[in-house]
Design a protein around this motif. Structure first.
Motif, PDB file in Angstrom:
ATOM      1  N   SER A 182     -32.028 -18.103  46.686  1.00  0.00           N
ATOM      2  CA  SER A 182     -31.261 -17.810  46.147  1.00  0.00           C
ATOM      3  C   SER A 182     -29.832 -18.065  45.428  1.00  0.00           C
ATOM      4  O   SER A 182     -28.478 -19.052  44.517  1.00  0.00           O
ATOM      5  N   ILE A 183     -29.083 -17.977  46.990  1.00  0.00           N
ATOM      6  CA  ILE A 183     -28.068 -18.267  46.882  1.00  0.00           C
ATOM      7  C   ILE A 183     -27.580 -19.603  47.280  1.00  0.00           C
ATOM      8  O   ILE A 183     -26.506 -21.006  46.622  1.00  0.00           O
ATOM      9  N   VAL A 184     -28.627 -20.214  48.105  1.00  0.00           N
ATOM     10  CA  VAL A 184     -28.085 -22.269  47.899  1.00  0.00           C
ATOM     11  C   VAL A 184     -28.243 -22.529  46.657  1.00  0.00           C
ATOM     12  O   VAL A 184     -28.014 -23.692  46.122  1.00  0.00           O
ATOM     13  N   ASP A 185     -29.687 -21.964  45.284  1.00  0.00           N
ATOM     14  CA  ASP A 185     -29.788 -22.189  44.201  1.00  0.00           C
ATOM     15  C   ASP A 185     -28.168 -22.729  43.383  1.00  0.00           C
ATOM     16  O   ASP A 185     -27.710 -23.414  43.177  1.00  0.00           O
ATOM     17  N   THR A 186     -27.702 -21.210  43.793  1.00  0.00           N
ATOM     18  CA  THR A 186     -26.285 -20.722  43.600  1.00  0.00           C
ATOM     19  C   THR A 186     -25.682 -22.208  43.530  1.00  0.00           C
ATOM     20  O   THR A 186     -24.937 -22.779  42.746  1.00  0.00           O
ATOM     21  N   ILE A 187     -25.419 -22.328  45.169  1.00  0.00           N
ATOM     22  CA  ILE A 187     -24.799 -23.649  45.142  1.00  0.00           C
ATOM     23  C   ILE A 187     -24.937 -24.834  44.629  1.00  0.00           C
ATOM     24  O   ILE A 187     -24.054 -25.241  44.272  1.00  0.00           O
ATOM     25  N   TYR A 188     -25.638 -24.611  44.592  1.00  0.00           N
ATOM     26  CA  TYR A 188     -26.508 -26.310  44.217  1.00  0.00           C
ATOM     27  C   TYR A 188     -26.371 -26.398  42.527  1.00  0.00           C
ATOM     28  O   TYR A 188     -25.072 -27.801  42.167  1.00  0.00           O
ATOM     29  N   GLU A 189     -26.503 -25.013  42.030  1.00  0.00           N
ATOM     30  CA  GLU A 189     -26.180 -25.200  40.519  1.00  0.00           C
ATOM     31  C   GLU A 189     -24.884 -25.478  40.102  1.00  0.00           C
ATOM     32  O   GLU A 189     -24.432 -26.082  39.218  1.00  0.00           O
ATOM     33  N   ASN A 190     -24.063 -24.650  41.604  1.00  0.00           N
ATOM     34  CA  ASN A 190     -22.242 -24.671  40.276  1.00  0.00           C
ATOM     35  C   ASN A 190     -21.660 -26.168  41.332  1.00  0.00           C
ATOM     36  O   ASN A 190     -20.617 -25.537  40.873  1.00  0.00           O
ATOM     37  N   LYS A 191     -22.425 -26.829  41.855  1.00  0.00           N
ATOM     38  CA  LYS A 191     -21.893 -28.306  42.457  1.00  0.00           C
ATOM     39  C   LYS A 191     -20.706 -27.840  43.859  1.00  0.00           C
ATOM     40  O   LYS A 191     -19.634 -28.691  43.318  1.00  0.00           O
ATOM     41  N   TYR A 192     -21.030 -26.729  44.473  1.00  0.00           N
ATOM     42  CA  TYR A 192     -19.933 -25.061  44.904  1.00  0.00           C
ATOM     43  C   TYR A 192     -19.866 -26.730  46.042  1.00  0.00           C
ATOM     44  O   TYR A 192     -18.834 -26.587  46.882  1.00  0.00           O
ATOM     45  N   PHE A 193     -20.918 -27.605  46.994  1.00  0.00           N
ATOM     46  CA  PHE A 193     -20.761 -28.499  47.572  1.00  0.00           C
ATOM     47  C   PHE A 193     -20.082 -30.145  47.372  1.00  0.00           C
ATOM     48  O   PHE A 193     -19.703 -30.105  48.545  1.00  0.00           O
ATOM     49  N   GLU A 194     -19.284 -29.947  46.142  1.00  0.00           N
ATOM     50  CA  GLU A 194     -18.617 -30.772  46.099  1.00  0.00           C
ATOM     51  C   GLU A 194     -17.375 -30.354  46.146  1.00  0.00           C
ATOM     52  O   GLU A 194     -15.764 -31.870  46.266  1.00  0.00           O
ATOM     53  N   LYS A 195     -17.126 -29.122  46.500  1.00  0.00           N
ATOM     54  CA  LYS A 195     -15.713 -28.460  46.902  1.00  0.00           C
ATOM     55  C   LYS A 195     -15.485 -29.071  48.455  1.00  0.00           C
ATOM     56  O   LYS A 195     -14.230 -28.737  48.768  1.00  0.00           O
ATOM     57  N   VAL A 196     -16.455 -28.382  49.497  1.00  0.00           N
ATOM     58  CA  VAL A 196     -16.393 -27.779  50.864  1.00  0.00           C
ATOM     59  C   VAL A 196     -17.464 -28.116  50.900  1.00  0.00           C
ATOM     60  O   VAL A 196     -18.521 -28.278  50.506  1.00  0.00           O
ATOM     61  N   ASP A 197     -18.101 -28.437  52.589  1.00  0.00           N
ATOM     62  CA  ASP A 197     -18.787 -28.971  52.745  1.00  0.00           C
ATOM     63  C   ASP A 197     -19.179 -27.076  52.937  1.00  0.00           C
ATOM     64  O   ASP A 197     -19.122 -26.195  53.663  1.00  0.00           O
ATOM     65  N   PHE A 198     -20.758 -27.328  52.995  1.00  0.00           N
ATOM     66  CA  PHE A 198     -22.358 -26.116  53.148  1.00  0.00           C
ATOM     67  C   PHE A 198     -22.396 -26.199  54.863  1.00  0.00           C
ATOM     68  O   PHE A 198     -23.287 -27.595  55.005  1.00  0.00           O
ATOM     69  N   SER A 199     -22.788 -25.516  55.451  1.00  0.00           N
ATOM     70  CA  SER A 199     -23.884 -25.113  56.563  1.00  0.00           C
ATOM     71  C   SER A 199     -24.671 -24.493  56.794  1.00  0.00           C
ATOM     72  O   SER A 199     -24.655 -23.029  55.360  1.00  0.00           O
ATOM     73  N   ILE A 200     -25.775 -24.686  57.146  1.00  0.00           N
ATOM     74  CA  ILE A 200     -27.061 -23.819  57.627  1.00  0.00           C
ATOM     75  C   ILE A 200     -27.044 -23.390  58.701  1.00  0.00           C
ATOM     76  O   ILE A 200     -27.675 -24.029  59.469  1.00  0.00           O
ATOM     77  N   ASP A 201     -27.088 -22.016  59.100  1.00  0.00           N
ATOM     78  CA  ASP A 201     -26.710 -21.104  60.274  1.00  0.00           C
ATOM     79  C   ASP A 201     -28.409 -20.875  60.707  1.00  0.00           C
ATOM     80  O   ASP A 201     -29.259 -19.878  60.063  1.00  0.00           O
ATOM     81  N   SER A 202     -29.293 -21.648  61.321  1.00  0.00           N
ATOM     82  CA  SER A 202     -30.779 -21.016  61.095  1.00  0.00           C
ATOM     83  C   SER A 202     -31.404 -22.537  62.164  1.00  0.00           C
ATOM     84  O   SER A 202     -30.986 -23.362  62.349  1.00  0.00           O
ATOM     85  N   TYR A 203     -32.129 -22.057  62.565  1.00  0.00           N
ATOM     86  CA  TYR A 203     -32.761 -23.057  63.616  1.00  0.00           C
ATOM     87  C   TYR A 203     -34.890 -23.444  62.769  1.00  0.00           C
ATOM     88  O   TYR A 203     -35.509 -23.783  63.790  1.00  0.00           O
ATOM     89  N   SER A 204     -34.880 -22.936  61.138  1.00  0.00           N
ATOM     90  CA  SER A 204     -35.557 -23.350  60.775  1.00  0.00           C
ATOM     91  C   SER A 204     -36.529 -24.374  59.691  1.00  0.00           C
ATOM     92  O   SER A 204     -35.551 -24.627  59.177  1.00  0.00           O
ATOM     93  N   PRO A 205     -37.085 -25.245  60.240  1.00  0.00           N
ATOM     94  CA  PRO A 205     -37.547 -26.804  59.927  1.00  0.00           C
ATOM     95  C   PRO A 205     -37.354 -26.650  58.229  1.00  0.00           C
ATOM     96  O   PRO A 205     -37.034 -27.163  57.384  1.00  0.00           O
ATOM     97  N   LEU A 206     -38.077 -25.814  58.012  1.00  0.00           N
ATOM     98  CA  LEU A 206     -38.367 -25.253  56.447  1.00  0.00           C
ATOM     99  C   LEU A 206     -37.201 -24.924  55.697  1.00  0.00           C
ATOM    100  O   LEU A 206     -37.310 -25.425  54.504  1.00  0.00           O
ATOM    101  N   VAL A 207     -36.473 -24.135  56.266  1.00  0.00           N
ATOM    102  CA  VAL A 207     -35.166 -23.446  55.675  1.00  0.00           C
ATOM    103  C   VAL A 207     -33.784 -24.866  55.944  1.00  0.00           C
ATOM    104  O   VAL A 207     -33.579 -25.034  54.688  1.00  0.00           O
ATOM    105  N   ILE A 208     -34.066 -25.864  56.967  1.00  0.00           N
ATOM    106  CA  ILE A 208     -33.444 -26.543  56.956  1.00  0.00           C
ATOM    107  C   ILE A 208     -33.491 -28.016  55.712  1.00  0.00           C
ATOM    108  O   ILE A 208     -32.513 -27.897  54.817  1.00  0.00           O
ATOM    109  N   ASP A 209     -34.460 -27.900  55.788  1.00  0.00           N
ATOM    110  CA  ASP A 209     -35.664 -29.071  55.001  1.00  0.00           C
ATOM    111  C   ASP A 209     -35.044 -28.642  52.917  1.00  0.00           C
ATOM    112  O   ASP A 209     -34.701 -29.751  52.526  1.00  0.00           O
ATOM    113  N   TYR A 210     -35.272 -27.704  53.150  1.00  0.00           N
ATOM    114  CA  TYR A 210     -35.037 -27.104  51.695  1.00  0.00           C
ATOM    115  C   TYR A 210     -32.748 -27.434  51.502  1.00  0.00           C
ATOM    116  O   TYR A 210     -33.043 -27.914  50.162  1.00  0.00           O
ATOM    117  N   VAL A 211     -32.511 -26.932  52.142  1.00  0.00           N
ATOM    118  CA  VAL A 211     -31.433 -26.929  52.007  1.00  0.00           C
ATOM    119  C   VAL A 211     -30.206 -27.863  52.022  1.00  0.00           C
ATOM    120  O   VAL A 211     -29.262 -28.693  51.517  1.00  0.00           O
TER     121      VAL A 211
END
Length: 379
Positions: A182-211
């Motif tokens: 839900s947080i990732v979807d919110t970031i994407y919908e609001n285009k926050y990634f155009e203002k700062v870079d986003f990092s995923i703290d994860s070692y899960s291929p499934l999660v990493i691929d999604y974000v």
């Protein structure tokens, strides 16, 4: 005639202000920075050759007594010299025996280190068991917190959904994705990634691929790319990858951690994992020594004091000691009381070569870093 001692932070700037000859500024800069390099297990023959070569150009090699008579077959030493000295020795030792050819390559790498703009990485956790409650937020609070971090000066925001504190247990990939989705979807919908870079703290291929498919650019892997699938998905999206060192795993990493030599052990680890990353086509790499991840207080302090060493790989170095328990081992303090200690560690790490600071308190770090930069801008 009067004089006073100065600290030079930007050698080229100060010599330019002095109106030195343009051609001489580079030469003077290389003579202005002093390096000390600890060399382990040198063949005594290498020690004697290096000692003489160093002395011949005005540098020095500190060695144990008895080296000249080859009392011991292998010895340790400390090479002391300027950038100019190291450059000369990096050429001279290429023709020498006893392993000095390999040392010559190292010397060249140690003095060819680029400086990078300091960036602040704010921490936002989507799990209820993260060690610092102040970093925990659900999807309803996420937007306001992200906007606050951006306003406070964050360059990067690191999202995590699984605790990695000592004793924590891993969760299923599907659970982790559900927490963060839900947080990732919110970031994407609001285009926050155009203002700062986003990092995923994860070692899960499934999660990493999604974000990474939702505007994220950075993979912060506490397992240091141990999973080939993480390498594959990171390469597919051309993501920046943070390779962190951790001894064992969060469930047991603080159970009497031991190293033969922590600096050399981590150096070897990074060399191996960098080669692995590059074999999968990953080019953009950041190194994290993993403060508190399978280390005693002494291990942590050694790494912090010698962080500049790891820049010889040619990649940025990140520091992440925000509110960690090592502070409590120095000065008794609760998690809520550890901001001053955190700032002390992070500011010193910037001086030692770190260029990315992962922290819970973005606003306070922004102010502290700006003040540090102002001080260092004066020569």
């Amino acid at each position: 005639m009067n004089s006073y001692k100065i600290s030079i932070n930007d050698t080229k700037k100060v010599f330019t202000q002095l109106n030195c000859d343009t051609g001489g500024i580079s030469i003077l800069s290389k003579k202005s920075k002093l390096h000390t390099l600890y060399i382990k297990d040198m063949h005594v023959g290498a020690a004697n050759i290096l000692k003489q070569d160093a002395l011949s150009i005005g540098a020095e090699l500190a060695v144990p007594t008895g080296v000249i008579t080859a009392k011991e077959k292998h010895v340790d030493g400390i090479l002391i010299g300027t950038t100019k000295h190291f450059e000369i020795l990096s050429r001279k030792e290429l023709a020498q025996p006893f392993g000095l050819k390999n040392l010559a390559k190292d010397l060249k790498a140690y003095v060819q280190q680029n400086s990078n703009k300091t960036k602040i990485m704010g921490v936002l956790n989507a799990n209820e068991d993260s060690f610092f409650s102040g970093s925990r937020f659900d999807e309803i609070q996420a937007s306001s917190r992200i906007e606050e971090m951006i306003s406070d000066g964050a360059d990067i925001i690191d999202i995590g959904a699984v605790s990695s504190r000592p004793g924590s247990i891993a969760v299923e990939e599907s659970v982790e994705l559900q927490r963060v989705k839900s947080i990732v979807d919110t970031i994407y919908e609001n285009k926050y990634f155009e203002k700062v870079d986003f990092s995923i703290d994860s070692y899960s291929p499934l999660v990493i691929d999604y974000v990474l498919n939702k505007g994220f650019k950075i993979v912060n892997d506490i397992t240091g790319l141990s999973n080939d699938e993480v390498c594959k998905v990171s390469s597919k999206y051309n993501a920046q990858v943070i390779i962190m060192h951790m001894q064992n795993d969060p469930s047991n990493m603080q159970d009497n951690p031991e190293y033969e030599n922590i600096m050399l052990d981590l150096d070897k680890y990074f060399q191996t994992q960098i080669q692995k990353a590059q074999s999968f086509g990953i080019k953009d790499i950041v190194l994290d020594v993993g403060i508190g991840f399978g280390k005693t207080l002494e291990h942590n302090l050694t790494l912090l004091n010698n962080m500049e060493h790891f820049k010889h790989f040619g990649f940025e170095v990140i520091i992440g000691a925000s509110r960690k328990s090592m502070i409590d081992k120095i000065v008794s303090s609760s998690i809520e009381q550890r901001l001053p200690g955190t700032l002390a560690i992070h500011l010193e790490s910037i001086k030692k070569g770190a260029s990315i600071v992962r922290c819970h308190d973005v606003k306070e770090h922004y102010q502290a870093i700006k003040v540090l930069e102002a001080i260092n801008s004066i020569n």
